[in-house]
Design an enzyme around this catalytic site. Structure first.
Site, short mmCIF file in Angstrom:
data_model
loop_
_atom_site.label_atom_id
_atom_site.label_comp_id
_atom_site.label_asym_id
_atom_site.label_seq_id
_atom_site.Cartn_x
_atom_site.Cartn_y
_atom_site.Cartn_z
CB CYS A 182 -3.87 9.39 -28.00
SG CYS A 182 -2.82 7.92 -27.78
CB SER A 183 -0.58 11.73 -24.96
OG SER A 183 -1.50 12.78 -24.75
#
Length: 238
Positions: A182-183
């Protein structure tokens, strides 16, 4: 639990609210993921009110507008999720090792960010299945969540994607070698400030995967933010 109350006019009644009336908004995840809102009120009849009670104008009453659905596995306490991930030996790898595993050992990078972020930039060969998505429905509960996000200036609120596992299963079998990304990434490593690490969308997704029988699940430490910062190969669908 009743959530989000609304005030409506009532022609023949009046009452007071005890000071214990409270409103709480819980859990905006570190990765801008999900928001869960709980609105709770305690009402005392006139016969029990104290001098410190706050009186609502005569002719108004509070009604329940929405009820929170039952808790899903993704909403389980982080401590429980972390212990299960460690029990299932889910490894965290840095971005350079992730790239090597992708190139040399047929690992698949599963990008669980929203589709728009994936299209903007992602590692070559990464597959996108968002673990959270934009809120789609307009039930009373969904409206309550939108309002709670808006309170924090977030006008594109997200919800857990109920089709996450189904979508992954349509692409990757249970023996696939997966690196979830994810980020921000989150971490399972304890530190002085975070004795239990910190959860993220990728760790929540990894938990859901192992919970549903996936055997070779890794986690991208540092997230795709670090991948881009290290200037590793990146492509765009835009």
């Amino acid at each position: 639990m009743a959530l989000l109350t609304s005030i409506t006019q009532h022609p023949s009644s009046s009452f007071s609210l005890h000071p214990n009336l409270h409103t709480s908004l819980l859990l905006i995840s570190s990765s801008k993921t999900t928001l869960h809102n709980r609105f709770c009120s305690t009402v005392k009849p006139l016969s029990q009110r104290s001098s410190s009670s706050h009186t609502i104008q005569r002719g108004w009453k509070i009604q329940c507008a929405a009820t929170k659905p039952a808790k899903s596995p993704a909403e389980e306490d982080w401590k429980v999720k972390r212990e299960y991930l460690l029990q299932k030996k889910v490894r965290s790898v840095d971005v350079k090792e992730a790239r090597r595993l992708q190139q040399e050992n047929n690992f698949v990078i599963l990008d669980v960010r929203p589709e728009a972020e994936y299209k903007e930039a992602h590692p070559p060969g990464a597959i996108n299945v968002q673990v959270y998505r934009l809120i789609k429905e307009w039930t009373a509960w969904d409206i309550a969540r939108r309002a709670a996000f808006a309170f924090f200036g977030i006008f594109a609120g997200t919800e857990e994607n109920p089709e996450f596992i189904q979508s992954v299963e349509s692409t990757l079998n249970k023996d696939a070698k997966i690196i979830v990304a994810c980020s921000a990434g989150g971490t399972m490593k304890p530190s002085q400030n975070l004795p239990e690490g910190q959860q993220s969308r990728s760790l929540i997704a990894a938990y859901l995967l192992v919970l549903n029988g996936y055997k070779n699940v890794f986690h991208l430490e540092g997230g795709l933010y670090t991948w881009f910062k290290e200037e590793l190969p990146t492509i765009s669908d835009e």
